[in-house]
Scaffold this motif. Structure first.
Motif, short mmCIF file in Angstrom:
data_model
loop_
_atom_site.label_atom_id
_atom_site.label_comp_id
_atom_site.label_asym_id
_atom_site.label_seq_id
_atom_site.Cartn_x
_atom_site.Cartn_y
_atom_site.Cartn_z
N PRO A 82 0.89 -1.28 0.00
CA PRO A 82 -0.14 0.00 -0.06
C PRO A 82 0.86 1.36 -0.13
O PRO A 82 0.28 2.33 -0.32
N GLU A 83 2.23 1.12 0.37
CA GLU A 83 2.76 2.45 0.26
C GLU A 83 3.13 3.14 -1.05
O GLU A 83 3.45 4.13 -1.29
N PHE A 84 2.75 1.95 -1.99
CA PHE A 84 2.99 2.72 -3.52
C PHE A 84 1.32 3.31 -3.98
O PHE A 84 0.67 2.49 -4.23
N GLN A 85 1.46 4.51 -3.45
CA GLN A 85 0.30 5.23 -3.82
C GLN A 85 0.36 5.88 -5.14
O GLN A 85 0.96 7.15 -5.27
N PHE A 86 -0.12 5.26 -6.03
CA PHE A 86 -0.01 5.84 -7.54
C PHE A 86 -1.13 6.69 -7.61
O PHE A 86 -2.47 6.57 -7.33
N SER A 87 -0.85 7.72 -8.45
CA SER A 87 -1.83 8.74 -8.81
C SER A 87 -2.83 8.32 -9.79
O SER A 87 -2.59 7.34 -10.64
N SER A 88 -4.15 8.76 -9.77
CA SER A 88 -5.11 8.21 -10.71
C SER A 88 -4.71 8.79 -12.20
O SER A 88 -5.39 8.38 -13.04
N LEU B 276 -2.49 -12.36 -14.21
CA LEU B 276 -2.90 -11.09 -14.18
C LEU B 276 -4.26 -10.99 -13.41
O LEU B 276 -5.08 -11.75 -13.49
N PRO B 277 -4.24 -9.85 -12.63
CA PRO B 277 -5.57 -9.79 -12.04
C PRO B 277 -6.71 -9.37 -12.64
O PRO B 277 -6.43 -8.70 -13.67
N PRO B 278 -8.05 -9.92 -12.48
CA PRO B 278 -9.31 -9.30 -13.30
C PRO B 278 -9.32 -7.91 -13.19
O PRO B 278 -9.85 -7.39 -14.16
N SER B 279 -8.76 -7.06 -12.44
CA SER B 279 -8.69 -5.56 -12.41
C SER B 279 -8.01 -5.05 -13.74
O SER B 279 -8.14 -3.99 -13.93
N MET C 36 3.39 -11.55 -8.06
CA MET C 36 2.06 -11.31 -8.21
C MET C 36 1.62 -9.75 -7.96
O MET C 36 2.46 -8.99 -7.50
N LEU C 37 0.50 -9.61 -8.48
CA LEU C 37 0.13 -8.19 -8.59
C LEU C 37 -1.12 -8.17 -7.80
O LEU C 37 -2.12 -8.88 -8.19
N PRO C 38 -1.25 -6.97 -6.98
CA PRO C 38 -2.40 -6.75 -6.21
C PRO C 38 -3.51 -6.10 -7.26
O PRO C 38 -3.21 -5.64 -8.41
N PRO C 39 -4.75 -6.00 -6.87
CA PRO C 39 -5.79 -5.38 -7.62
C PRO C 39 -5.70 -3.91 -7.69
O PRO C 39 -6.58 -3.08 -7.17
N LEU C 40 -4.47 -3.48 -8.18
CA LEU C 40 -4.26 -1.97 -8.18
C LEU C 40 -4.45 -1.14 -9.39
O LEU C 40 -4.84 -0.29 -9.29
N PHE C 41 -4.96 -2.01 -10.66
CA PHE C 41 -5.32 -1.33 -11.79
C PHE C 41 -6.77 -0.71 -11.84
O PHE C 41 -6.89 0.05 -12.86
N GLN C 42 -7.60 -0.87 -10.90
CA GLN C 42 -8.87 -0.42 -10.75
C GLN C 42 -8.92 1.29 -10.45
O GLN C 42 -9.89 1.85 -10.67
N HIS C 43 -7.69 1.55 -10.20
CA HIS C 43 -7.58 3.20 -9.91
C HIS C 43 -6.43 3.77 -10.77
O HIS C 43 -5.97 5.01 -10.51
#
Length: 272
Positions: free
Chosen positions: A28-34, A73-76, A49-56
């Motif tokens: 969570p420390e990787f706070q990517f900008s929208s 690859l995550p569903p996101s 592995m990749l967390p579901p971060l692509f939804q943002h």
């Protein structure tokens, strides 16, 4: 790593350069900008592995995950509606693509060379903006064929829907028993419906398969005459030392309009 170090503001976009940072997980420390437009994560060999971060990340245009150890690859991934370039080169543990890949309607480059993909999902046919498709198919696709049939490795009538395709590269292990003439004929038939195709890389294991390619015509003109660049491989690969293979492959990739004849038996009219 602090989020402030992750992003660098360019005139019109945000870019995150995290390549070769020895990252094993995206916490969570990787706070990517929208507003993030480009995300480079290549060369992180420990990233599995990749967390579901692509939804943002609705503005993401470029995503590079090359040379990582991701297994899925995550569903996101379906949320990346603006993505134009998706690179997964040498992700050798990746064997499957999720059906959500079909949501990437803006995708122009999809690079899967060096993966161990066992089959392309039928949703590949929904990528109507795709201009460059590079894929490596695993020898282990035999297992998938036994369960689902050869037609599910590269779904019938899907490649022909990619009408904007300019480059098509399909690499196959010479050990792949499923790479049959029937499957090759289905793929080559699709080439007739790709009017903008200019670069083609294809493995044709037999003289019969090569002959089938040479007979392809569009508007009564041989299809290969409209290609700017092609690399055709025919025959059976010898078991050479890795360093020799690498040398040979690098030289081969520098050539244009060429045929690699590997360990075949004699000449045929098609080879000449």
């Amino acid at each position: 790593m602090e989020a402030a170090l992750v992003e660098r503001r360019l005139p019109d976009a945000y870019v995150a350069h995290l390549n070769n940072h020895k990252i094993s997980t995206l916490t969570p420390e990787f706070q990517f900008s929208s507003f993030l437009a480009k995300l480079f994560l290549q060369e992180n060999n420990s990233l599995t592995m990749l967390p579901p971060l692509f939804q943002h990340m609705p503005a993401l245009v470029v995503l590079d995950l090359s040379h990582t150890s991701i297994q899925s690859l995550p569903p996101s991934i379906s949320k990346l509606c603006s993505l134009e370039e998706f690179t997964l080169r040498e992700c050798s543990l990746l064997i499957e693509l999720p059906p959500e890949i079909g949501a990437l309607k803006s995708l122009k480059l999809f690079d899967l060379e060096g993966t161990e993909i066992m089959y392309l999902p039928k949703e590949i046919g929904k990528l109507g903006s795709l201009e460059r498709l590079r894929v490596s198919l695993s020898a282990y696709a035999d297992d998938h064929k036994d369960r689902n049939g050869t037609q599910h490795i590269i779904p019938r009538m899907k490649i022909l829907k990619l009408t904007k395709l300019k480059e098509l590269s399909i690499s196959v292990s010479p050990e792949a028993e499923w790479w049959e003439v029937e499957l090759l004929e289905a793929i080559m038939g699709d080439l007739l419906f790709l009017p903008d195709l200019r670069t083609l890389k294809l493995y044709l294991p037999t003289a019969k398969a090569l002959q089938q390619f040479l007979k392809l015509e569009r508007y009564k003109v041989p299809i290969y005459s409209s290609l700017w660049n092609y690399r055709l491989m025919t025959g059976h690969c010898e078991q050479l030392p890795f360093s020799v293979q690498l040398d040979s492959e690098e030289n081969f990739l520098k050539l244009e309009k060429c045929v690699k004849y590997m360990n075949g038996e004699g000449y045929t009219d098609e080879i000449v």
